[in-house]
Design a protein around this motif. Structure first.
Motif, mmCIF file in Angstrom:
data_model
loop_
_atom_site.group_PDB
_atom_site.id
_atom_site.type_symbol
_atom_site.label_atom_id
_atom_site.label_comp_id
_atom_site.label_asym_id
_atom_site.label_seq_id
_atom_site.Cartn_x
_atom_site.Cartn_y
_atom_site.Cartn_z
ATOM 1 N N LEU A 177 9.338 -3.797 -10.481
ATOM 2 C CA LEU A 177 8.727 -4.749 -9.561
ATOM 3 C C LEU A 177 7.337 -4.280 -9.139
ATOM 4 N N PHE A 178 6.396 -5.221 -9.115
ATOM 5 C CA PHE A 178 5.058 -4.882 -8.642
ATOM 6 C C PHE A 178 4.418 -6.110 -7.998
ATOM 7 N N THR A 179 3.384 -5.864 -7.215
ATOM 8 C CA THR A 179 2.681 -6.925 -6.498
ATOM 9 C C THR A 179 1.285 -7.086 -7.088
ATOM 10 N N VAL A 180 0.890 -8.341 -7.262
ATOM 11 C CA VAL A 180 -0.431 -8.682 -7.785
ATOM 12 C C VAL A 180 -1.147 -9.589 -6.788
ATOM 13 N N ARG A 181 -2.446 -9.720 -6.983
ATOM 14 C CA ARG A 181 -3.253 -10.689 -6.224
ATOM 15 C C ARG A 181 -3.870 -11.664 -7.206
ATOM 16 N N ASP A 182 -3.862 -12.950 -6.825
ATOM 17 C CA ASP A 182 -4.479 -13.957 -7.686
ATOM 18 C C ASP A 182 -5.980 -14.026 -7.415
ATOM 19 N N GLU A 183 -6.645 -14.971 -8.043
ATOM 20 C CA GLU A 183 -8.099 -15.067 -7.919
ATOM 21 C C GLU A 183 -8.565 -15.375 -6.506
ATOM 22 N N TYR A 184 -7.662 -15.850 -5.643
ATOM 23 C CA TYR A 184 -7.999 -16.153 -4.250
ATOM 24 C C TYR A 184 -7.597 -15.033 -3.298
ATOM 25 N N GLY A 185 -7.064 -13.954 -3.853
ATOM 26 C CA GLY A 185 -6.646 -12.820 -3.041
ATOM 27 C C GLY A 185 -5.232 -12.935 -2.501
ATOM 28 N N GLU A 186 -4.526 -14.008 -2.860
ATOM 29 C CA GLU A 186 -3.145 -14.194 -2.402
ATOM 30 C C GLU A 186 -2.212 -13.289 -3.198
ATOM 31 N N ARG A 187 -1.283 -12.655 -2.490
ATOM 32 C CA ARG A 187 -0.346 -11.758 -3.152
ATOM 33 C C ARG A 187 0.862 -12.519 -3.696
ATOM 34 N N TYR B 285 0.394 -1.999 -19.477
ATOM 35 C CA TYR B 285 -0.827 -2.306 -18.743
ATOM 36 C C TYR B 285 -0.838 -3.766 -18.319
ATOM 37 N N LEU B 286 -1.333 -4.036 -17.110
ATOM 38 C CA LEU B 286 -1.581 -5.409 -16.686
ATOM 39 C C LEU B 286 -2.793 -5.882 -17.466
ATOM 40 N N ASP B 287 -2.644 -6.978 -18.197
ATOM 41 C CA ASP B 287 -3.697 -7.447 -19.084
ATOM 42 C C ASP B 287 -4.001 -8.923 -18.829
ATOM 43 N N ASP B 288 -3.742 -9.375 -17.611
ATOM 44 C CA ASP B 288 -3.888 -10.786 -17.255
ATOM 45 C C ASP B 288 -5.099 -10.946 -16.350
ATOM 46 N N ARG B 289 -6.080 -11.687 -16.796
ATOM 47 C CA ARG B 289 -7.311 -11.869 -16.023
ATOM 48 C C ARG B 289 -7.107 -12.697 -14.759
ATOM 49 N N SER B 290 -5.947 -13.346 -14.629
ATOM 50 C CA SER B 290 -5.661 -14.157 -13.442
ATOM 51 C C SER B 290 -5.196 -13.322 -12.256
ATOM 52 N N TYR B 291 -4.837 -12.055 -12.526
ATOM 53 C CA TYR B 291 -4.273 -11.212 -11.471
ATOM 54 C C TYR B 291 -4.915 -9.840 -11.449
ATOM 55 N N THR B 292 -4.922 -9.237 -10.256
ATOM 56 C CA THR B 292 -5.264 -7.825 -10.117
ATOM 57 C C THR B 292 -4.054 -7.116 -9.532
ATOM 58 N N PHE B 293 -3.865 -5.888 -9.923
ATOM 59 C CA PHE B 293 -2.756 -5.075 -9.437
ATOM 60 C C PHE B 293 -2.994 -4.729 -7.974
ATOM 61 N N ASP B 294 -1.955 -4.897 -7.150
ATOM 62 C CA ASP B 294 -2.040 -4.544 -5.736
ATOM 63 C C ASP B 294 -1.285 -3.245 -5.468
ATOM 64 N N HIS B 295 0.023 -3.225 -5.779
ATOM 65 C CA HIS B 295 0.807 -2.006 -5.622
ATOM 66 C C HIS B 295 2.164 -2.134 -6.303
ATOM 67 N N GLU B 296 2.791 -0.990 -6.551
ATOM 68 C CA GLU B 296 4.152 -0.970 -7.085
ATOM 69 C C GLU B 296 5.107 -1.438 -5.995
ATOM 70 N N GLY B 297 6.135 -2.169 -6.383
ATOM 71 C CA GLY B 297 7.116 -2.678 -5.426
ATOM 72 C C GLY B 297 6.763 -4.095 -4.992
ATOM 73 N N GLY B 298 7.569 -4.606 -4.072
ATOM 74 C CA GLY B 298 7.389 -5.964 -3.596
ATOM 75 C C GLY B 298 6.328 -6.097 -2.526
ATOM 76 N N ILE B 299 6.025 -7.327 -2.184
ATOM 77 C CA ILE B 299 5.023 -7.615 -1.157
ATOM 78 C C ILE B 299 5.384 -6.921 0.144
ATOM 79 N N ASP B 300 6.642 -6.973 0.517
ATOM 80 C CA ASP B 300 7.089 -6.406 1.788
ATOM 81 C C ASP B 300 7.088 -4.886 1.807
ATOM 82 N N ASP B 301 7.059 -4.253 0.635
ATOM 83 C CA ASP B 301 7.072 -2.799 0.583
ATOM 84 C C ASP B 301 5.838 -2.197 1.228
ATOM 85 N N GLU B 302 4.736 -2.927 1.205
ATOM 86 C CA GLU B 302 3.502 -2.407 1.789
ATOM 87 C C GLU B 302 3.492 -2.529 3.308
ATOM 88 N N ASP B 303 3.944 -3.686 3.837
ATOM 89 C CA ASP B 303 3.863 -3.849 5.284
ATOM 90 C C ASP B 303 5.187 -3.597 5.984
#
Length: 141
Positions: A20-30, A108-126
């Motif tokens: 599981l990992f978290t990404v951000r789209d082109e608008y910064g949404e996770r 490797y993340l190879d999708d131009r629509s997303y940037t890597f945010d962190h390993e784990g789910g969205i809630d793992d960070e906050d």
């Protein structure tokens, strides 16, 4: 949108059935994504059942059985290689893909629509610990 980011190894995904990992789209949404084992490699999908907004991996690993990731809510199974569901409430739908590349056993993340945010789910960070909707599936693992 981003440079390629090393996520994990194919071996790790195959040993644990998911990653599981978290990404951000082109608008910064996770959003969450999962790597799933596929034959000798891996595939990546947005971590959401297509029938209802249910996380496939709720933070403790996705249920993978016979080459399918199983939705914990209604039991629909999505092929880990194609993302297609041929059973249950989500029958006829396909998971949203996330492009990844494998080189020398590394994923490797190879999708131009997303940037890597962190390993784990969205809630793992906050740390708010929301595991999503409860299961109404008759299937247990």
């Amino acid at each position: 949108m981003s440079e390629r980011t090393r996520l994990t190894t194919v071996e790790d995904v195959h040993e644990n059935d998911s990653w599981l990992f978290t990404v951000r789209d082109e608008y910064g949404e996770r959003d969450e994504a999962i790597l799933l084992p596929c034959e000798d490699g891996v595939e990546a999908w947005i971590n959401r059942c297509m029938h209802q907004p249910q996380r496939l991996d709720r933070g403790f690993g996705a249920a993978v059985r016979d080459g399918e990731v199983v939705c914990p809510r209604h039991g629909s199974g999505f092929d880990t290689c194609s993302g297609y569901c041929d059973n249950g409430e989500a029958e006829g739908t396909t998971l949203v893909d996330v492009e990844v590349a494998v080189e020398d056993g590394a994923v490797y993340l190879d999708d131009r629509s997303y940037t890597f945010d962190h390993e784990g789910g969205i809630d793992d960070e906050d740390g708010d610990g929301d595991d999503g909707p409860s299961s109404s599936s008759h299937i247990s693992f």
